[in-house]
Design a protein around this motif. Structure first.
Motif, PDB file in Angstrom:
ATOM      1  N   MET A   1       0.844  -1.186   0.000  1.00  0.00           N
ATOM      2  CA  MET A   1       0.000   0.000   0.000  1.00  0.00           C
ATOM      3  C   MET A   1       0.882   1.239   0.000  1.00  0.00           C
ATOM      4  SD  MET A   1      -3.153   0.784   2.611  1.00  0.00           S
ATOM      5  CE  MET A   1      -2.885   2.360   3.405  1.00  0.00           C
ATOM      6  N   ARG A   2       0.443   2.244  -0.752  1.00  0.00           N
ATOM      7  CA  ARG A   2       1.225   3.474  -0.806  1.00  0.00           C
ATOM      8  C   ARG A   2       1.020   4.304   0.459  1.00  0.00           C
ATOM      9  NH1 ARG A   2      -0.507   5.649  -6.608  1.00  0.00           N
ATOM     10  NH2 ARG A   2      -2.313   4.328  -6.201  1.00  0.00           N
ATOM     11  N   SER A   3       1.806   5.344   0.618  1.00  0.00           N
ATOM     12  CA  SER A   3       1.729   6.174   1.824  1.00  0.00           C
ATOM     13  C   SER A   3       0.402   6.936   1.845  1.00  0.00           C
ATOM     14  CB  SER A   3       2.894   7.159   1.842  1.00  0.00           C
ATOM     15  OG  SER A   3       2.641   8.177   0.895  1.00  0.00           O
ATOM     16  N   PRO A   4      -0.031   7.356   3.047  1.00  0.00           N
ATOM     17  CA  PRO A   4      -1.289   8.123   3.142  1.00  0.00           C
ATOM     18  C   PRO A   4      -1.317   9.328   2.199  1.00  0.00           C
ATOM     19  CG  PRO A   4      -0.576   7.442   5.317  1.00  0.00           C
ATOM     20  CD  PRO A   4       0.521   7.041   4.370  1.00  0.00           C
ATOM     21  N   ALA A   5      -0.181  10.023   2.044  1.00  0.00           N
ATOM     22  CA  ALA A   5      -0.151  11.204   1.167  1.00  0.00           C
ATOM     23  C   ALA A   5      -0.364  10.806  -0.292  1.00  0.00           C
ATOM     24  CB  ALA A   5       1.181  11.933   1.324  1.00  0.00           C
ATOM     25  N   GLU A   6       0.286   9.718  -0.709  1.00  0.00           N
ATOM     26  CA  GLU A   6       0.132   9.256  -2.095  1.00  0.00           C
ATOM     27  C   GLU A   6      -1.289   8.761  -2.351  1.00  0.00           C
ATOM     28  OE1 GLU A   6       4.583   7.629  -3.230  1.00  0.00           O
ATOM     29  OE2 GLU A   6       3.358   6.463  -1.828  1.00  0.00           O
ATOM     30  N   LEU A   7      -1.872   8.105  -1.349  1.00  0.00           N
ATOM     31  CA  LEU A   7      -3.248   7.619  -1.513  1.00  0.00           C
ATOM     32  C   LEU A   7      -4.221   8.779  -1.636  1.00  0.00           C
ATOM     33  CD1 LEU A   7      -3.406   4.612   0.951  1.00  0.00           C
ATOM     34  CD2 LEU A   7      -3.472   4.548  -1.540  1.00  0.00           C
ATOM     35  N   THR A   8      -3.931   9.839  -0.885  1.00  0.00           N
ATOM     36  CA  THR A   8      -4.787  11.017  -0.953  1.00  0.00           C
ATOM     37  C   THR A   8      -4.835  11.539  -2.386  1.00  0.00           C
ATOM     38  OG1 THR A   8      -4.311  11.554   1.341  1.00  0.00           O
ATOM     39  CG2 THR A   8      -5.116  13.341  -0.028  1.00  0.00           C
ATOM     40  N   SER A   9      -3.677  11.645  -3.030  1.00  0.00           N
ATOM     41  CA  SER A   9      -3.704  12.130  -4.420  1.00  0.00           C
ATOM     42  C   SER A   9      -4.307  11.111  -5.363  1.00  0.00           C
ATOM     43  CB  SER A   9      -2.311  12.569  -4.911  1.00  0.00           C
ATOM     44  OG  SER A   9      -1.316  12.210  -4.025  1.00  0.00           O
ATOM     45  N   ALA A  10      -4.084   9.815  -5.092  1.00  0.00           N
ATOM     46  CA  ALA A  10      -4.671   8.782  -5.956  1.00  0.00           C
ATOM     47  C   ALA A  10      -6.201   8.819  -5.879  1.00  0.00           C
ATOM     48  CB  ALA A  10      -4.152   7.403  -5.551  1.00  0.00           C
ATOM     49  N   PHE A  11      -6.735   9.033  -4.682  1.00  0.00           N
ATOM     50  CA  PHE A  11      -8.189   9.121  -4.523  1.00  0.00           C
ATOM     51  C   PHE A  11      -8.721  10.348  -5.251  1.00  0.00           C
ATOM     52  CE2 PHE A  11     -10.556   6.432  -1.302  1.00  0.00           C
ATOM     53  CZ  PHE A  11      -9.702   5.358  -1.394  1.00  0.00           C
ATOM     54  N   ARG A  12      -8.003  11.480  -5.103  1.00  0.00           N
ATOM     55  CA  ARG A  12      -8.421  12.713  -5.781  1.00  0.00           C
ATOM     56  C   ARG A  12      -8.438  12.495  -7.285  1.00  0.00           C
ATOM     57  NH1 ARG A  12      -5.595  16.328  -2.038  1.00  0.00           N
ATOM     58  NH2 ARG A  12      -7.188  16.970  -0.544  1.00  0.00           N
ATOM     59  N   ALA A  13      -7.383  11.845  -7.804  1.00  0.00           N
ATOM     60  CA  ALA A  13      -7.254  11.638  -9.248  1.00  0.00           C
ATOM     61  C   ALA A  13      -8.412  10.797  -9.789  1.00  0.00           C
ATOM     62  CB  ALA A  13      -5.921  10.956  -9.564  1.00  0.00           C
ATOM     63  N   ARG A  14      -8.944   9.913  -8.957  1.00  0.00           N
ATOM     64  CA  ARG A  14     -10.054   9.064  -9.390  1.00  0.00           C
ATOM     65  C   ARG A  14     -11.405   9.699  -9.112  1.00  0.00           C
ATOM     66  NH1 ARG A  14      -9.562   3.115  -9.328  1.00  0.00           N
ATOM     67  NH2 ARG A  14      -7.474   2.685 -10.045  1.00  0.00           N
ATOM     68  N   GLY A  15     -11.375  10.897  -8.546  1.00  0.00           N
ATOM     69  CA  GLY A  15     -12.624  11.571  -8.239  1.00  0.00           C
ATOM     70  C   GLY A  15     -13.377  10.934  -7.094  1.00  0.00           C
ATOM     71  N   THR A  66     -10.084  -2.412  -4.669  1.00  0.00           N
ATOM     72  CA  THR A  66     -10.277  -2.257  -6.111  1.00  0.00           C
ATOM     73  C   THR A  66      -9.061  -1.600  -6.758  1.00  0.00           C
ATOM     74  OG1 THR A  66     -12.620  -1.965  -5.672  1.00  0.00           O
ATOM     75  CG2 THR A  66     -11.856  -1.324  -7.859  1.00  0.00           C
ATOM     76  N   MET A  67      -8.450  -0.649  -6.043  1.00  0.00           N
ATOM     77  CA  MET A  67      -7.288   0.056  -6.588  1.00  0.00           C
ATOM     78  C   MET A  67      -6.008  -0.752  -6.467  1.00  0.00           C
ATOM     79  SD  MET A  67      -8.255   3.771  -4.969  1.00  0.00           S
ATOM     80  CE  MET A  67      -6.691   4.591  -5.274  1.00  0.00           C
ATOM     81  N   GLY A  68      -6.091  -1.943  -5.859  1.00  0.00           N
ATOM     82  CA  GLY A  68      -4.916  -2.791  -5.724  1.00  0.00           C
ATOM     83  C   GLY A  68      -3.996  -2.372  -4.595  1.00  0.00           C
ATOM     84  N   GLU A  69      -4.495  -1.538  -3.678  1.00  0.00           N
ATOM     85  CA  GLU A  69      -3.669  -1.092  -2.552  1.00  0.00           C
ATOM     86  C   GLU A  69      -3.775  -2.054  -1.366  1.00  0.00           C
ATOM     87  OE1 GLU A  69      -1.667   1.375  -2.783  1.00  0.00           O
ATOM     88  OE2 GLU A  69      -2.403   2.365  -4.585  1.00  0.00           O
ATOM     89  N   LEU A  70      -4.805  -2.863  -1.359  1.00  0.00           N
ATOM     90  CA  LEU A  70      -5.028  -3.805  -0.269  1.00  0.00           C
ATOM     91  C   LEU A  70      -5.303  -5.173  -0.840  1.00  0.00           C
ATOM     92  CD1 LEU A  70      -7.603  -2.228   2.245  1.00  0.00           C
ATOM     93  CD2 LEU A  70      -5.167  -2.579   2.617  1.00  0.00           C
ATOM     94  N   GLN A  71      -4.889  -6.210  -0.084  1.00  0.00           N
ATOM     95  CA  GLN A  71      -5.339  -7.564  -0.391  1.00  0.00           C
ATOM     96  C   GLN A  71      -6.417  -7.924   0.610  1.00  0.00           C
ATOM     97  OE1 GLN A  71      -2.716 -10.945  -0.926  1.00  0.00           O
ATOM     98  NE2 GLN A  71      -0.988  -9.586  -1.359  1.00  0.00           N
ATOM     99  N   CYS A  72      -7.385  -8.656   0.152  1.00  0.00           N
ATOM    100  CA  CYS A  72      -8.476  -9.057   1.015  1.00  0.00           C
ATOM    101  C   CYS A  72      -8.536 -10.572   0.976  1.00  0.00           C
ATOM    102  CB  CYS A  72      -9.752  -8.445   0.445  1.00  0.00           C
ATOM    103  SG  CYS A  72     -11.244  -9.105   1.139  1.00  0.00           S
ATOM    104  N   PHE A  73      -8.593 -11.204   2.128  1.00  0.00           N
ATOM    105  CA  PHE A  73      -8.701 -12.659   2.121  1.00  0.00           C
ATOM    106  C   PHE A  73      -9.495 -13.115   3.330  1.00  0.00           C
ATOM    107  CE2 PHE A  73      -5.693 -13.740   5.492  1.00  0.00           C
ATOM    108  CZ  PHE A  73      -4.965 -12.574   5.592  1.00  0.00           C
TER     109      PHE A  73
END
Ligand SMILES: [Zn+2]
Ligand SMILES: [Zn+2]
Length: 152
Positions: A1-15, A66-73
């Protein structure tokens, strides 16, 4: 998983909606090795941000998966667990306390596999079951002295 700051921009980029609740979840998940369930994460998040909803926790976990930042099992019919470690790895589970830890198997491709029934395998997920170090210590301590039920 990317850092909280990177995730923040990734979420913004996806709207995707970005709330303080979601950013708290990013921080709680970052480098988290405990493989929490949604309910466990919700309990920790609620302590830091009372009023956060379980629905928000589920939605955020879904988006990150969905974004591939987490695995779920899931295993043993128990609740899904979430893992920010998205490298190929396996798990070991304590049958006594439920602790889950990461296990890396070297050379998965050279495992001696029996007939694969014509399947071409693209991923594997092995769960080893056992008793963790803490639990095996506690089961080996002698039971506390009890009276033998003799009444006078
Ligand atoms: Zn244990
Ligand atoms: Zn893991």
């Amino acid at each position: 998983m990317r850092s909280p700051a990177e995730l923040t921009s990734a979420f913004r980029a996806r709207g995707l909606k970005l709330t303080p609740q979601r950013q708290l979840l990013f921080r709680l998940l970052h480098e988290n090795t405990t493989h929490p369930t949604a309910e466990q994460l919700f309990a920790v998040a609620s302590e830091q941000m009372p009023g956060i909803s379980l629905r928000t926790v589920y939605q955020t976990l879904n988006d990150l998966t969905t974004m591939g930042e987490l695995q779920c099992f899931a295993f043993d019919g128990a609740a899904s667990r979430f893992d920010p470690n998205v490298d190929a790895h396996h798990h070991v589970v304590c049958r006594s306390c439920g602790t889950v830890a990461d296990v890396y198997v070297e050379g998965t491709e050279s495992l001696a596999l029996d007939d694969l029934h014509g399947f071409s395998i693209d991923s594997s997920d092995i769960v080893f079951h056992g008793v963790c170090a803490a639990c095996s210590v506690s089961t080996h301590t002698p039971p506390t002295t009890t009276d033998m039920g003799v009444t006078t």
